[in-house]
Motif scaffolding. Structure first.
Motif, PDB file in Angstrom:
ATOM      1  N   ASP A  15       8.674  31.244  15.613  1.00  0.00           N
ATOM      2  CA  ASP A  15       7.238  31.077  15.908  1.00  0.00           C
ATOM      3  C   ASP A  15       7.009  30.418  17.274  1.00  0.00           C
ATOM      4  O   ASP A  15       6.127  29.580  17.435  1.00  0.00           O
ATOM      5  CB  ASP A  15       6.548  30.239  14.817  1.00  0.00           C
ATOM      6  N   GLU A  32       5.522  31.288  19.786  1.00  0.00           N
ATOM      7  CA  GLU A  32       4.160  31.445  20.327  1.00  0.00           C
ATOM      8  C   GLU A  32       3.291  30.222  20.025  1.00  0.00           C
ATOM      9  O   GLU A  32       2.407  29.883  20.796  1.00  0.00           O
ATOM     10  CB  GLU A  32       3.478  32.693  19.752  1.00  0.00           C
ATOM     11  N   LYS A  33       3.564  29.572  18.903  1.00  0.00           N
ATOM     12  CA  LYS A  33       2.789  28.386  18.514  1.00  0.00           C
ATOM     13  C   LYS A  33       3.090  27.177  19.403  1.00  0.00           C
ATOM     14  O   LYS A  33       2.342  26.201  19.385  1.00  0.00           O
ATOM     15  CB  LYS A  33       3.086  28.015  17.055  1.00  0.00           C
TER      16      LYS A  33
END
Length: 159
Positions: A150, A152-153
């Motif tokens: 993840d 992108e977070k």
């Protein structure tokens, strides 16, 4: 890269080789692939400067850095080959210094992939990222690659 112990990466980092510059390309396939003919070349030290701004717990990709350079220079894209080389030079230069560390491990390849060309390879990058709270996932059976889960977070936003 090979023979890292015999190279002065800090000298390479500070050698601009006539950059920054914009080159006009004429290869139609490349123009189509990159969305234009104006290719920007940023000097190695500029990659290092951006990489130093990424705080603990955040990550950035080489692509985001390249996009910023192209936008700021009024170019269509930044050369991907030199970008990869210069990010590695910044990492190795930091590794060779005793102070003024660049947190190179926070700079990822596309899709959040770890960079095997960094000092210590993906194992060292994985250890540093996990110490900062990231989860690393393994993909593949024969061509094994590692990614920040993840990612992108956790992307750092350049201002």
């Amino acid at each position: 890269m090979a023979n890292e112990d015999k190279k002065d990466f800090n000298a390479m980092l500070n050698d601009s080789k006539g950059m920054p510059k914009i080159q006009t390309i004429t290869d139609e396939a490349s123009i189509k692939k990159y969305g234009g003919s104006r290719m920007y070349f940023a000097p190695p030290i500029e990659y290092d400067k951006i990489m130093k701004t990424v705080p603990c717990g955040k990550v950035i990709t080489v692509g985001i850095i390249r996009d910023r350079f192209a936008k700021d220079a009024g170019a269509d894209f930044t050369d991907p080959i030199t970008a990869g080389i210069f990010v590695s030079i910044a990492a190795w230069a930091s590794y060779q210094r005793k102070d003024d560390e660049t947190p190179y491990w926070r700079t990822l390849k596309a899709n959040g992939e770890l960079n095997p060309k960094y000092p210590g390879g993906t194992a060292a990058q994985k250890e540093k990222l996990e110490a900062e709270g990231h989860t690393i996932i393994k993909k593949g059976r024969t061509n094994i690659r590692y990614y920040v889960k993840d990612y992108e977070k956790f992307l750092f936003e350049l201002v």
